[in-house]
Scaffold this motif. Structure first.
Motif, PDB file in Angstrom:
ATOM      1  N   ARG A  28      48.507  46.825  31.794  1.00 46.06           N
ATOM      2  CA  ARG A  28      48.166  45.829  32.805  1.00 46.06           C
ATOM      3  C   ARG A  28      47.736  46.476  34.126  1.00 46.06           C
ATOM      4  O   ARG A  28      47.018  45.868  34.917  1.00 46.06           O
ATOM      5  N   ASP A  29      48.224  47.692  34.362  1.00 51.50           N
ATOM      6  CA  ASP A  29      47.892  48.399  35.601  1.00 51.50           C
ATOM      7  C   ASP A  29      47.745  49.886  35.288  1.00 51.50           C
ATOM      8  O   ASP A  29      48.687  50.660  35.419  1.00 51.50           O
TER       9      ASP A  29
ATOM     10  N   ASN B 132      55.088  39.269  33.113  1.00 53.12           N
ATOM     11  CA  ASN B 132      53.880  40.089  33.002  1.00 53.12           C
ATOM     12  C   ASN B 132      53.563  40.858  34.280  1.00 53.12           C
ATOM     13  O   ASN B 132      52.470  41.414  34.413  1.00 53.12           O
TER      14      ASN B 132
ATOM     15  N   PRO C  50      53.344  43.886  36.258  1.00 54.88           N
ATOM     16  CA  PRO C  50      53.418  45.314  35.903  1.00 54.88           C
ATOM     17  C   PRO C  50      54.387  46.114  36.767  1.00 54.88           C
ATOM     18  O   PRO C  50      55.026  47.048  36.288  1.00 54.88           O
TER      19      PRO C  50
END
Length: 457
Positions: A380-381, A346, A348
């Motif tokens: 996520r970003d 996970n 990014p």
């Protein structure tokens, strides 16, 4: 007229403390650094501090600034900016943790919220002083008294100083409060305050000459030696004062320090700082990065040697992928990036790296996966400009022109180029179904009006 003038001044006072640093960050004026390894380390440093400070649920984002001076600041309750200079100068994790604890004290103590009110009050004092001074000057001029006129002018010129000193005094109090809060957090997390004290000692030594000529009442922060003396006695009372730094954190700290130094220094400087005679993991890391930066043919071999010493370190695989990608071999970079992602699925930045390599491989069969990975990274970003640019390329190579334009527009928004973003978004809208989610996103960009700081002031 006076009421309007007061309103304008108060508005300036309420905006300025929060607008100066964050606004520059939003406009891209702050040179920010992204590195998954460093960010993970800082997050691990901060997590226990945030928990005991009661802000774990609204965990602030720690943002790295590409500045080699030893400094950190919080512009609001959501972000903490730390210069890479903190990591380059700090010899132990405790020194960095002390900085984080101090800045957390500002957030938990809501100092920034109260500073706005204090700033407004300080400006009101200045305005009142200016009015009184102006009145004295006018009276002197009417009476033909040079002495009275001179006194009035002095009052006008000194008015700003009255309000400014009031505000600076308030800020000095808040700095001292943040120091005390940091001490409590360190004690509550069973950590020594020696690192924080070492930071203050360093600051004190740097101020040794300049402080001879400085007015301590015109400083926003207390003089470093005063801060050191004030905390030393209380810190030594803690039963954790002689607690050593966690050896795992120290190991990671040394790696990150070497990594940042190597990436921000000339390869020759890195080799002087980390000579071949130094066989430590940190030195090997730094030399591998220096070799990569100098486009050395042996860079991948040096990184492979690192991987053999620690085959479960995802950041070594990330570095290998970067070396291959920047060396013009994106297809070979796919495997190490994929390996890094297998350890941290996970992360990014790993998603962006792998997506970048898949796009760069120039193989149409890779593009659907690249698109999925880049979209996951953005979820996520959402501030990754590289992710948007690579996503635009992936869309374009698949014949999805409107989607490519929309991704480009989003990336330009992140970089702060609003006019160009609007042009791409408007072009995307022409080919998107009206009312669809993508069309609405484009419409939001076309309709966006950036905040006018000058007008707000």
């Amino acid at each position: 007229m006076l009421r309007k003038f007061l309103a304008i001044v108060i508005a300036v006072a309420m905006v300025m403390p929060l607008a100066v640093a964050p606004a520059s960050a939003q406009r891209g004026k702050l040179p920010l650094v992204r590195d998954a390894e460093t960010e993970a380390l800082l997050k691990d440093y901060a997590k226990p501090i945030f928990k005991v400070a009661g802000i774990a649920n609204s965990e602030p984002q720690i943002i790295l600034v590409n500045d080699k001076s030893f400094n950190a600041f919080v512009p609001d309750s959501r972000r903490m900016f730390i210069n890479i200079g903190v990591l380059l100068e700090a010899e132990t994790p405790g020194e960095v943790i002390g900085v984080i604890a101090h800045e957390t004290g500002h957030i938990a103590g809501r100092h920034l919220v109260r500073l706005r009110s204090a700033a407004a009050n300080a400006q009101i004092v200045s305005v009142i002083s200016m009015i009184v001074g102006a009145g004295a000057a006018a009276a002197g001029a009417a009476a033909g008294s040079g002495q009275a006129a001179s006194g009035g002018a002095a009052a006008v010129l000194g008015a700003g100083s009255v309000g400014q000193r009031s505000l600076l005094s308030y800020q000095r109090g808040e700095e001292a409060a943040a120091d005390r809060a940091a001490l409590r957090y360190l004690n509550a997390t069973k950590q020594s305050a020696r690192g924080m004290l070492k930071t203050f000692q360093r600051m004190s030594e740097q101020q040794l000459f300049s402080s001879r000529f400085a007015d301590p009442y015109a400083q926003s922060h207390p003089m470093a030696q005063e801060r050191f003396n004030g905390l030393l006695r209380d810190a030594q009372k803690s039963k954790y004062f002689n607690e050593p730094d966690d050896y795992v954190l120290q190991y990671r700290h040394d790696l990150v320090m070497a990594k940042i130094f190597a990436f921000t220094s000339h390869p020759s400087a890195t080799l002087r700082a980390y000579p071949r005679s130094d066989k430590s993991p940190a030195a090997q890391y730094a030399r591998a990065i220096a070799s990569m930066k100098s486009r050395g043919k042996g860079a991948v071999k040096e990184i492979d040697a690192l991987i053999r010493t620690q085959p479960n370190n995802p950041y070594y695989y990330e570095l290998k992928g970067q070396a291959l990608l920047e060396g013009g071999d994106p297809k070979r970079a796919i495997a190490p990036f994929r390996k890094a992602l297998s350890f941290k699925p996970n992360e990014p930045q790993f998603l962006v790296w792998l997506g970048y390599a898949l796009v760069g491989a120039n193989d149409k069969s890779y593009l659907p996966e690249a698109e999925r990975l880049l979209k996951r990274a953005i979820q996520r970003d959402p501030n990754s400009g590289v992710a948007y640019s690579q996503l635009a390329i992936a869309h374009g190579r698949q014949g999805e022109r409107a989607e490519a334009d929309l991704a480009t527009a989003k990336g330009l928004m992140v970089s702060g180029d609003f006019n160009a973003a609007k042009r791409y978004a408007a072009r995307a809208q022409k080919s998107l179904k009206r009312g669809s989610p993508a069309w609405l996103q484009a419409d939001d960009i076309v309709s966006y009006k950036p905040p006018d700081l000058e007008r707000n002031r």
